[in-house]
Design an enzyme around this catalytic site. Structure first.
Site, PDB file in Angstrom:
ATOM      1  N   ASP A   1       4.712  -5.268  16.030  1.00  8.64           N
ATOM      2  CA  ASP A   1       4.760  -4.969  14.716  1.00  8.64           C
ATOM      3  C   ASP A   1       3.958  -3.829  14.482  1.00  8.64           C
ATOM      4  O   ASP A   1       4.300  -2.855  13.742  1.00  8.64           O
ATOM      5  CB  ASP A   1       4.496  -6.220  13.781  1.00  8.64           C
ATOM      6  CG  ASP A   1       4.659  -6.027  12.334  1.00  8.64           C
ATOM      7  OD1 ASP A   1       5.470  -5.993  11.764  1.00  8.64           O
ATOM      8  OD2 ASP A   1       3.425  -5.713  11.896  1.00  8.64           O
TER       9      ASP A   1
ATOM     10  N   LYS B   1       4.769   0.022  12.973  1.00  6.98           N
ATOM     11  CA  LYS B   1       4.114   0.795  11.785  1.00  6.98           C
ATOM     12  C   LYS B   1       3.343   1.968  12.222  1.00  6.98           C
ATOM     13  O   LYS B   1       3.492   3.379  11.331  1.00  6.98           O
ATOM     14  CB  LYS B   1       3.256  -0.138  11.084  1.00  6.98           C
ATOM     15  CG  LYS B   1       4.057  -1.610  10.630  1.00  6.98           C
ATOM     16  CD  LYS B   1       3.061  -2.705  10.124  1.00  6.98           C
ATOM     17  CE  LYS B   1       3.917  -3.753   9.514  1.00  6.98           C
ATOM     18  NZ  LYS B   1       3.064  -4.950   9.381  1.00  6.98           N
TER      19      LYS B   1
ATOM     20  N   ILE C   1       0.787  -1.171   0.074  1.00  5.84           N
ATOM     21  CA  ILE C   1      -0.100   0.053  -0.110  1.00  5.84           C
ATOM     22  C   ILE C   1       1.014   1.249   0.199  1.00  5.84           C
ATOM     23  O   ILE C   1       1.958   1.441   0.912  1.00  5.84           O
ATOM     24  CB  ILE C   1      -0.791   0.046   1.185  1.00  5.84           C
ATOM     25  CG1 ILE C   1      -1.608  -0.980   1.195  1.00  5.84           C
ATOM     26  CG2 ILE C   1      -1.531   1.209   1.270  1.00  5.84           C
ATOM     27  CD1 ILE C   1      -2.710  -1.346   2.452  1.00  5.84           C
TER      28      ILE C   1
HETATM   29  N1  HSE Z   1       4.787  -9.548  10.280  1.00  9.24           N
HETATM   30  C1  HSE Z   1       4.279  -8.679   9.365  1.00  9.24           C
HETATM   31  C2  HSE Z   1       2.626  -8.674   8.967  1.00  9.24           C
HETATM   32  C3  HSE Z   1       5.079  -8.665   7.837  1.00  9.24           C
HETATM   33  O1  HSE Z   1       2.025  -9.960   9.447  1.00  9.24           O
HETATM   34  O2  HSE Z   1       2.067  -7.794   8.583  1.00  9.24           O
HETATM   35  C4  HSE Z   1       4.718  -7.244   7.099  1.00  9.24           C
HETATM   36  O3  HSE Z   1       5.044  -6.274   7.733  1.00  9.24           O
END
Ligand code: HSE
Length: 458
Positions: free
Chosen positions: A208, A212, A143
């Protein structure tokens, strides 16, 4: 019409750190698109690669590439004009990238963990070396959200940026719904399919997604807050009964990462949330990602696409490389209109007011009485449902907006209601105004024109 170059293409020498699955796909893409590069007057030519094991066979590597094990040597090589960092990690990777930037060598990286944790170092190095650091691949892979925030919305005021930005957890939640299984079985399936990070806790604990969100907030609001500053909860507590109760009340459960401008400051949150089925985020399935941006000028923009995987990631890296090749002076530093937003403070993460979903084990005969008693505690019950799993009857309720500290204080009293057989579990809604849902449903049912008619009485 594409420009056709008769002179020799400008050669841009690429150093690559790491040559795992994403690196291998990038090699193929570089090869595939070489005629396009040349037609546009440049060529991206790999000169150096640093890997952990130089002896390992890598069939995709063109002949003549120098393969070594020292990333710093690649970053410092005279015949490297741009560095691609795919090695991962948050120590050496940062060191290497920052050394290259400070020398004036632009860096393309997919390393969200390193960026989100050490962004000030990257930005300082980039400024001192007047070099760009581009990281489209770090957030929601395919994206093109960084590009949109940096350029298409460079002068826009943004009030909210939120979405489903972790493919693994979305895959797990979708799998649980479809297979009717519990979290542990769905996690095992996601791991077997290769979706999870090397350490799956980064996915399932929301880390994660928080990394982001930190990068999205930087581009959307011009303010840097590390992942540690973000309220972060994962999906490990989401049970099959939650998903079924949510479904019965027209909601789905998603791991939502959201940055919102509020009167109290910038709210940065990652946690599971019930999303009403009328909303786009409720329709994002499996490993897909979606991001919604809200702002007064454009109202709402939505982006949906593949957020994880080798090809989407490698492709996003390639697009950054091409961007830098076509615009050598390109700066991927914070967006110009938002660079001065350094005074932005973070909202108190415990002091939120939202709608909430509660799940509680009940004696079936006492369910209605329990709902009544919850109402008497001052919570407005908007919706309710019951399901049975493993011999337990679960009551699910959605309650209207309440201050979270107040709700937490009420939980022991709810557990003590006659007929309630254990402590309630709560999950937030992605809503601080349930009226939105009601309005949306009414407008879908009656049509928007009727809703707008003065005195229509809806
Ligand atoms: N582990 C991450 C996810 C990989 O599942 O989105 C991509 O950033």
């Amino acid at each position: 019409m594409a420009a056709s170059h008769t002179t020799d293409p400008r050669v841009i020498r690429v150093g690559m750190l790491g040559c795992g699955v994403v690196g291998q796909v990038l090699l193929k893409l570089l090869d595939k698109h070489r005629p396009d590069f040349v037609r546009n007057g440049f060529d991206l030519r790999l000169t150096h690669v640093a890997v952990r094991d130089a002896a390992k066979a890598r069939p995709g590597l063109p002949a003549g590439i120098r393969v070594g094990t020292d990333p710093l040597a690649v970053a410092g090589a005279r015949d490297v004009d741009v560095l691609v960092e795919l090695m991962g990690g948050t120590t050496l990777a940062v060191e290497v990238a920052c050394q290259a930037l400070a020398r004036g060598v632009p860096v393309v990286t997919a390393n969200k963990a390193a960026l989100a944790r050490h962004l000030p170092r990257y930005l300082e190095a980039a400024r001192s070396g007047k070099a760009a650091v581009a990281f489209e691949a770090a957030v929601a892979a395919h994206i093109p959200i960084m590009e949109v925030l940096e350029r298409s919305l460079a002068c826009e005021e943004i009030s909210v940026i939120k979405g489903v930005v972790n493919g693994t957890t979305n895959y797990i939640l979708t799998f649980m719904e479809r297979a009717g299984c519990e979290y542990a079985d769905a996690l095992a399936d996601a791991a077997a399919k290769g979706f999870t990070e090397a350490d799956p806790r980064l996915d399932v604990d929301g880390i994660d997604a928080a990394e982001k969100l930190s990068l999205l907030a930087l581009k959307a609001f011009g303010a840097y807050f590390p992942p540690e500053a973000i309220h972060t909860e994962g999906i490990t507590r989401v049970a099959q009964a939650d998903l079924r109760l949510a479904q019965a009340m027209d909601h789905r459960i998603k791991l939502i990462a959201a940055a919102r401008q509020t009167q109290q400051g910038l709210s940065l949150r990652v946690h599971p949330a019930l999303v009403h089925k009328g909303e786009l985020l409720a329709d994002v399935d499996s490993e897909f990602n979606a991001i919604i941006i809200e702002g007064p000028a454009f109202k709402e923009l939505t982006f949906l696409g593949k957020g994880a995987g080798q090809l989407p990631t490698a492709s996003a890296v390639l697009n950054d490389l091409v961007k830098l090749a076509r615009e050598p002076g390109h700066s991927a530093l914070p967006v110009f209109a938002r660079e001065s937003a350094t005074g932005l403070r973070l909202a108190d993460k415990d002091n939120v007011s939202l709608c909430y979903f509660l799940r509680l084990p009940v004696k079936p005969a006492d369910a209605w009485r329990a709902i009544e008693r919850i109402g008497k505690l001052g919570l407005r019950v908007l919706s309710n449902a019951q399901v049975e799993t493993g011999g337990t009857t679960w009551l699910g309720v959605i309650v209207d907006v309440v201050d979270e500290p107040r709700l937490l204080a009420l939980l022991p009293q709810i557990a003590a209601i006659p007929g309630v057989q254990g402590s309630p579990v709560f999950i937030r809604l992605d809503k601080d105004n349930y009226r939105d849902i009601v309005d949306r449903e009414q407008s879908a049912y009656f049509g928007a024109s009727l809703e707008r008619k003065p005195g229509a009485g809806i």
